[in-house]
Design a protein around this motif. Structure first.
Motif, PDB file in Angstrom:
ATOM      1  N   MET A  20       0.838  -1.183   0.000  1.00 21.15           N
ATOM      2  CA  MET A  20       0.000   0.000   0.000  1.00 21.15           C
ATOM      3  C   MET A  20       0.880   1.244   0.000  1.00 21.15           C
ATOM      4  SD  MET A  20      -3.099   0.779   2.497  1.00 21.15           S
ATOM      5  CE  MET A  20      -3.784   2.357   2.606  1.00 21.15           C
ATOM      6  N   ILE A  21       0.433   2.264  -0.650  1.00 18.08           N
ATOM      7  CA  ILE A  21       1.194   3.496  -0.770  1.00 18.08           C
ATOM      8  C   ILE A  21       0.980   4.345   0.474  1.00 18.08           C
ATOM      9  CG2 ILE A  21       1.468   5.607  -2.100  1.00 18.08           C
ATOM     10  CD1 ILE A  21       0.452   4.057  -4.516  1.00 18.08           C
ATOM     11  N   GLU A  22       2.071   4.804   1.053  1.00 15.70           N
ATOM     12  CA  GLU A  22       1.979   5.658   2.223  1.00 15.70           C
ATOM     13  C   GLU A  22       2.112   7.106   1.787  1.00 15.70           C
ATOM     14  OE1 GLU A  22       4.606   4.669   5.366  1.00 15.70           O
ATOM     15  OE2 GLU A  22       4.343   2.531   5.041  1.00 15.70           O
ATOM     16  N   THR A  23       1.171   7.926   2.197  1.00 15.20           N
ATOM     17  CA  THR A  23       1.259   9.345   1.891  1.00 15.20           C
ATOM     18  C   THR A  23       1.646  10.091   3.154  1.00 15.20           C
ATOM     19  OG1 THR A  23      -1.085   9.645   2.332  1.00 15.20           O
ATOM     20  CG2 THR A  23      -0.451   9.262   0.052  1.00 15.20           C
ATOM     21  N   PRO A  24       2.422  11.128   3.010  1.00 16.56           N
ATOM     22  CA  PRO A  24       2.822  11.885   4.193  1.00 16.56           C
ATOM     23  C   PRO A  24       1.635  12.610   4.806  1.00 16.56           C
ATOM     24  CG  PRO A  24       3.615  12.941   2.204  1.00 16.56           C
ATOM     25  CD  PRO A  24       2.989  11.657   1.792  1.00 16.56           C
ATOM     26  N   GLU A  25       1.627  12.676   6.120  1.00 15.56           N
ATOM     27  CA  GLU A  25       0.572  13.397   6.814  1.00 15.56           C
ATOM     28  C   GLU A  25       1.145  14.690   7.365  1.00 15.56           C
ATOM     29  OE1 GLU A  25      -1.809  11.276   9.496  1.00 15.56           O
ATOM     30  OE2 GLU A  25      -1.894   9.494   8.251  1.00 15.56           O
ATOM     31  N   TYR A  26       0.320  15.709   7.397  1.00  8.59           N
ATOM     32  CA  TYR A  26       0.770  17.027   7.799  1.00  8.59           C
ATOM     33  C   TYR A  26       0.021  17.496   9.032  1.00  8.59           C
ATOM     34  CZ  TYR A  26       2.592  16.980   3.113  1.00  8.59           C
ATOM     35  OH  TYR A  26       3.254  16.638   1.978  1.00  8.59           O
ATOM     36  N   GLY A  44      -6.983   5.515 -15.818  1.00  8.03           N
ATOM     37  CA  GLY A  44      -7.615   4.917 -14.646  1.00  8.03           C
ATOM     38  C   GLY A  44      -6.803   3.789 -14.047  1.00  8.03           C
ATOM     39  N   ASN A  45      -5.558   3.662 -14.475  1.00 11.20           N
ATOM     40  CA  ASN A  45      -4.687   2.584 -14.009  1.00 11.20           C
ATOM     41  C   ASN A  45      -3.882   3.032 -12.785  1.00 11.20           C
ATOM     42  OD1 ASN A  45      -3.404   0.162 -13.928  1.00 11.20           O
ATOM     43  ND2 ASN A  45      -2.089   0.532 -15.692  1.00 11.20           N
ATOM     44  N   VAL A  46      -4.583   3.582 -11.798  1.00  8.11           N
ATOM     45  CA  VAL A  46      -3.955   4.054 -10.563  1.00  8.11           C
ATOM     46  C   VAL A  46      -4.751   3.519  -9.377  1.00  8.11           C
ATOM     47  CG1 VAL A  46      -2.969   6.148 -11.566  1.00  8.11           C
ATOM     48  CG2 VAL A  46      -5.258   6.212 -10.646  1.00  8.11           C
ATOM     49  N   PRO A  47      -4.141   3.477  -8.199  1.00  8.58           N
ATOM     50  CA  PRO A  47      -4.877   3.020  -7.011  1.00  8.58           C
ATOM     51  C   PRO A  47      -6.047   3.951  -6.676  1.00  8.58           C
ATOM     52  CG  PRO A  47      -2.515   3.136  -6.575  1.00  8.58           C
ATOM     53  CD  PRO A  47      -2.736   3.743  -7.910  1.00  8.58           C
ATOM     54  N   GLU A  58      -6.704   5.322  -3.977  1.00  7.25           N
ATOM     55  CA  GLU A  58      -6.245   6.447  -3.163  1.00  7.25           C
ATOM     56  C   GLU A  58      -5.879   7.641  -4.049  1.00  7.25           C
ATOM     57  OE1 GLU A  58      -2.729   7.394   0.059  1.00  7.25           O
ATOM     58  OE2 GLU A  58      -3.096   5.345  -0.578  1.00  7.25           O
ATOM     59  N   CYS A  59      -5.223   7.373  -5.168  1.00  8.32           N
ATOM     60  CA  CYS A  59      -4.854   8.452  -6.090  1.00  8.32           C
ATOM     61  C   CYS A  59      -6.090   9.053  -6.750  1.00  8.32           C
ATOM     62  CB  CYS A  59      -3.897   7.941  -7.161  1.00  8.32           C
ATOM     63  SG  CYS A  59      -2.297   7.418  -6.537  1.00  8.32           S
ATOM     64  N   LYS A  60      -7.053   8.205  -7.076  1.00  7.01           N
ATOM     65  CA  LYS A  60      -8.298   8.706  -7.668  1.00  7.01           C
ATOM     66  C   LYS A  60      -9.029   9.604  -6.682  1.00  7.01           C
ATOM     67  CE  LYS A  60      -9.016   4.739 -10.665  1.00  7.01           C
ATOM     68  NZ  LYS A  60      -9.867   3.571 -10.933  1.00  7.01           N
ATOM     69  N   GLU A  61      -9.025   9.207  -5.420  1.00  4.27           N
ATOM     70  CA  GLU A  61      -9.693  10.011  -4.393  1.00  4.27           C
ATOM     71  C   GLU A  61      -8.968  11.343  -4.183  1.00  4.27           C
ATOM     72  OE1 GLU A  61     -12.666  10.958  -1.879  1.00  4.27           O
ATOM     73  OE2 GLU A  61     -12.557   9.189  -3.147  1.00  4.27           O
ATOM     74  N   LEU A  62      -7.644  11.324  -4.221  1.00  8.66           N
ATOM     75  CA  LEU A  62      -6.884  12.574  -4.099  1.00  8.66           C
ATOM     76  C   LEU A  62      -7.139  13.485  -5.295  1.00  8.66           C
ATOM     77  CD1 LEU A  62      -3.491  11.299  -2.687  1.00  8.66           C
ATOM     78  CD2 LEU A  62      -5.062  12.876  -1.572  1.00  8.66           C
ATOM     79  N   SER A  63      -7.296  12.903  -6.467  1.00 11.53           N
ATOM     80  CA  SER A  63      -7.601  13.693  -7.655  1.00 11.53           C
ATOM     81  C   SER A  63      -8.961  14.368  -7.522  1.00 11.53           C
ATOM     82  CB  SER A  63      -7.575  12.791  -8.886  1.00 11.53           C
ATOM     83  OG  SER A  63      -7.962  13.496 -10.022  1.00 11.53           O
ATOM     84  N   ARG A  64      -9.937  13.626  -7.018  1.00 12.13           N
ATOM     85  CA  ARG A  64     -11.269  14.196  -6.808  1.00 12.13           C
ATOM     86  C   ARG A  64     -11.224  15.287  -5.739  1.00 12.13           C
ATOM     87  NH1 ARG A  64     -15.034  14.437  -3.454  1.00 12.13           N
ATOM     88  NH2 ARG A  64     -14.062  13.004  -2.001  1.00 12.13           N
TER      89      ARG A  64
END
Length: 85
Positions: free
Chosen positions: A1-7, A52-55, A57-63
């Motif tokens: 799973m991809i970890e994204t940094p939290e701020y 659309g070949n992305v997880p 999580e990336c689609k949700e960040l795009s939205r």
């Protein structure tokens, strides 16, 4: 799973958060650069996102980035403030 940094409010966001929705934009870039479509198939992040070949999580960040940008032009949000996380 991809970890994204939290701020947090105390942490420093790259480029000193000079633009609107900068934290979301940074997380989306990081997410897209870590996906298999970019790494293994050598496609650009834009091509991967369009195909659309992305997880999810990336689609949700795009939205979320779209919604954040949309609030900058919506007059109802003038009093509520921008959506940011």
């Amino acid at each position: 799973m991809i970890e994204t940094p939290e701020y947090t409010e105390d942490s420093v966001v790259p480029n000193n958060k000079s633009r609107a929705c900068d934290a979301i934009r940074f997380d989306l870039k990081y997410c897209l650069l870590q996906c298999d479509c970019v790494k293994k198939e050598n496609k650009t992040p834009r091509e991967c996102l369009k195909s659309g070949n992305v997880p999810n999580e990336c689609k949700e960040l795009s939205r979320l980035l779209y919604e954040c940008k949309r609030t900058m032009f919506d007059r109802r949000w003038q009093f509520k403030g921008r959506i940011d996380y």
